[in-house]
Write a protein that holds these residues in place. Structure first.
Motif, PDB file in Angstrom:
ATOM      1  N   SER A 146       0.805  -1.231   0.000  1.00 50.53           N
ATOM      2  CA  SER A 146       0.000   0.000   0.000  1.00 50.53           C
ATOM      3  C   SER A 146       0.833   1.274   0.000  1.00 50.53           C
ATOM      4  O   SER A 146       0.438   2.271   0.590  1.00 50.53           O
ATOM      5  CB  SER A 146      -0.916  -0.017   1.232  1.00 50.53           C
ATOM      6  N   ASP A 181       1.786   4.617  -1.069  1.00 49.90           N
ATOM      7  CA  ASP A 181       1.185   5.667  -1.896  1.00 49.90           C
ATOM      8  C   ASP A 181       1.581   7.073  -1.441  1.00 49.90           C
ATOM      9  O   ASP A 181       1.046   8.055  -1.934  1.00 49.90           O
ATOM     10  CB  ASP A 181      -0.350   5.534  -1.940  1.00 49.90           C
ATOM     11  N   ARG A 182       2.521   7.150  -0.482  1.00 48.72           N
ATOM     12  CA  ARG A 182       2.951   8.453   0.023  1.00 48.72           C
ATOM     13  C   ARG A 182       4.434   8.447   0.348  1.00 48.72           C
ATOM     14  O   ARG A 182       4.957   7.453   0.868  1.00 48.72           O
ATOM     15  CB  ARG A 182       2.197   8.797   1.322  1.00 48.72           C
ATOM     16  N   ILE A 233       3.107  -0.193  -5.336  1.00 43.90           N
ATOM     17  CA  ILE A 233       2.461   1.122  -5.329  1.00 43.90           C
ATOM     18  C   ILE A 233       0.955   0.902  -5.408  1.00 43.90           C
ATOM     19  O   ILE A 233       0.471   0.239  -6.334  1.00 43.90           O
ATOM     20  CB  ILE A 233       2.884   1.964  -6.557  1.00 43.90           C
ATOM     21  N   GLN A 234       0.233   1.446  -4.444  1.00 43.79           N
ATOM     22  CA  GLN A 234      -1.225   1.305  -4.504  1.00 43.79           C
ATOM     23  C   GLN A 234      -1.804   2.349  -5.453  1.00 43.79           C
ATOM     24  O   GLN A 234      -1.524   3.537  -5.347  1.00 43.79           O
ATOM     25  CB  GLN A 234      -1.857   1.443  -3.115  1.00 43.79           C
ATOM     26  N   VAL A 235      -2.584   1.858  -6.395  1.00 42.06           N
ATOM     27  CA  VAL A 235      -3.155   2.720  -7.424  1.00 42.06           C
ATOM     28  C   VAL A 235      -4.676   2.700  -7.327  1.00 42.06           C
ATOM     29  O   VAL A 235      -5.295   1.641  -7.204  1.00 42.06           O
ATOM     30  CB  VAL A 235      -2.719   2.246  -8.844  1.00 42.06           C
ATOM     31  N   HIS A 277      -7.599   6.042  -0.916  1.00 41.89           N
ATOM     32  CA  HIS A 277      -6.217   5.589  -0.896  1.00 41.89           C
ATOM     33  C   HIS A 277      -5.713   5.237  -2.288  1.00 41.89           C
ATOM     34  O   HIS A 277      -6.452   4.822  -3.149  1.00 41.89           O
ATOM     35  CB  HIS A 277      -6.071   4.389   0.029  1.00 41.89           C
ATOM     36  N   GLY A 278      -4.432   5.412  -2.456  1.00 45.44           N
ATOM     37  CA  GLY A 278      -3.825   5.083  -3.729  1.00 45.44           C
ATOM     38  C   GLY A 278      -3.673   6.304  -4.613  1.00 45.44           C
ATOM     39  O   GLY A 278      -4.415   7.268  -4.512  1.00 45.44           O
ATOM     40  N   LEU A 279      -2.679   6.213  -5.489  1.00 47.91           N
ATOM     41  CA  LEU A 279      -2.424   7.290  -6.448  1.00 47.91           C
ATOM     42  C   LEU A 279      -3.278   7.071  -7.676  1.00 47.91           C
ATOM     43  O   LEU A 279      -3.598   5.929  -8.020  1.00 47.91           O
ATOM     44  CB  LEU A 279      -0.960   7.262  -6.864  1.00 47.91           C
ATOM     45  N   VAL A 300       1.718   8.028 -10.905  1.00 45.39           N
ATOM     46  CA  VAL A 300       2.654   6.961 -10.561  1.00 45.39           C
ATOM     47  C   VAL A 300       4.085   7.194 -11.083  1.00 45.39           C
ATOM     48  O   VAL A 300       5.046   7.015 -10.327  1.00 45.39           O
ATOM     49  CB  VAL A 300       2.097   5.583 -10.998  1.00 45.39           C
ATOM     50  N   THR A 317      -3.987  -2.807  -6.582  1.00 44.14           N
ATOM     51  CA  THR A 317      -5.241  -2.063  -6.584  1.00 44.14           C
ATOM     52  C   THR A 317      -6.352  -2.864  -5.923  1.00 44.14           C
ATOM     53  O   THR A 317      -6.239  -4.081  -5.728  1.00 44.14           O
ATOM     54  CB  THR A 317      -5.675  -1.630  -8.010  1.00 44.14           C
TER      55      THR A 317
END
Ligand SMILES: *Cc1c(COP(=O)(O)O)cnc(C)c1O
Length: 213
Positions: free
Chosen positions: A86, A88-89, A108-110, A119-121, A126, A146
Motif C-alpha cells: 500500500s 502511496d505516500r 504502489i497502490q493505485v 487511498h492510492g495514487l 505513478v 489495486t
C-alpha cells in the motif's frame, strides 16, 4: 475447513500466482491452521495484527502488510516489514528509510477506478512517484496494487484490473534504472478469478480461505 478452502483454491490457480491468505479477522490459531495447510504468505492490515501473526508464525512464512499504513506506525513494524502492498505516500518511504535495516519489497497502490477509496495514487501520478522513490535505498518497488470497486459488475472490475496491468506494461517500457515492476497485487475472494485473467501475480484472499468472520 481452512485446509479444504486453501487446497481447492491452490488447485484452481496452480502456481501462476502467490496466494496471500488475509488473516486480519482471524485468530492466531486459525492462522497457524492455514500455515499447516501449506499457506506461506499471509496478509494483515493493522500493525497490531501484523506483529501478532509474525510472532506466532514460523520464519519461512511471509507476512505482507496490505492495508493503509500510517507513517507514524512504520517504526513499530519496521523490523518485520518485508512486503508492503500500500505504498502511496513519500512519508511512508521516509519512515521506512529511517527505521528499516533491510530493503522492503513494495507495491504502489493505485486508485484505478477513482471511486470510493481515498487511498492510492491515480495512474497519472505513478511515474513521478517512482522517480521520487528511486532516491530511497530501502524501497524496492516490485509491483502495483489495486482494489476493485465495490460492484457486482464483473466487466467493470475486469476493466479496472486490465488498466492496472496496462499501467504496469507502460512503466516497464519506460525502463527506469533500478525499478523493475513485474508484479500485480490484485484480486480478493470475490474477484480473484477476474484478477488472474488480467495478469495478477499476487491475490489477497480472506474469507474464501479463512472463512467469514
Ligand atoms: C481484507 C482485505 C482483503 C481480503 O478480502 P476478502 O474479501 O475477505 O478476500 C484483500 N485485500 C485487502 C487490502 C484487504 O483489506
Amino acid at each position: 475447513m481452512i485446509k479444504d478452502n486453501y487446497t481447492n483454491i491452490r488447485q484452481e490457480i496452480g502456481d501462476e500466482a502467490t496466494i496471500i491468505a488475509v488473516t486480519k479477522y482471524h485468530t492466531v490459531e486459525e492462522t497457524l491452521e492455514a500455515y499447516e495447510a501449506g499457506v506461506r504468505d499471509f496478509g494483515e492490515n493493522r500493525p497490531e495484527g501484523f506483529l501478532e501473526k509474525r510472532k506466532a508464525l514460523p520464519a519461512d512464512a511471509n507476512v505482507h502488510f496490505i492495508g493503509t499504513l500510517q507513517s507514524r506506525k512504520v517504526k513499530q513494524i519496521a523490523d518485520d516489514l518485508y512486503y508492503l502492498h500500500s505504498l502511496d505516500r513519500e512519508s511512508i518511504a521516509k519512515k521506512i528509510e529511517q527505521y528499516s535495516n533491510h530493503t522492503v519489497k513494495c507495491f504502489i497502490q493505485v486508485n484505478v477506478s477513482g471511486e470510493d477509496s481515498k487511498h492510492g495514487l491515480i495512474p497519472e501520478e505513478v511515474p513521478e512517484f517512482l522517480e521520487t522513490l528511486s532516491e530511497y535505498e530501502k524501497i524496492e518497488v516490485i509491483g502495483l496494487m489495486t482494489m476493485a470497486p465495490h460492484t457486482e459488475d464483473r466487466s467493470l472490475i475486469s476493466e479496472v484490473f486490465k488498466r492496472l496491468s496496462e499501467l504496469k506494461q507502460k512503466l516497464a517500457e519506460d525502463n527506469r534504472a533500478n525499478i523493475q515492476i513485474k508484479e500485480l497485487s490484485m484480486g480478493m475472494s470475490n474477484d480473484y478469478d477476474i484478477a488472474l485473467q488480467n495478469g495478477a501475480t499476487f491475490v489477497r484472499i480472506g474469507s474464501k480461505i479463512m472463512g467469514s468472520r
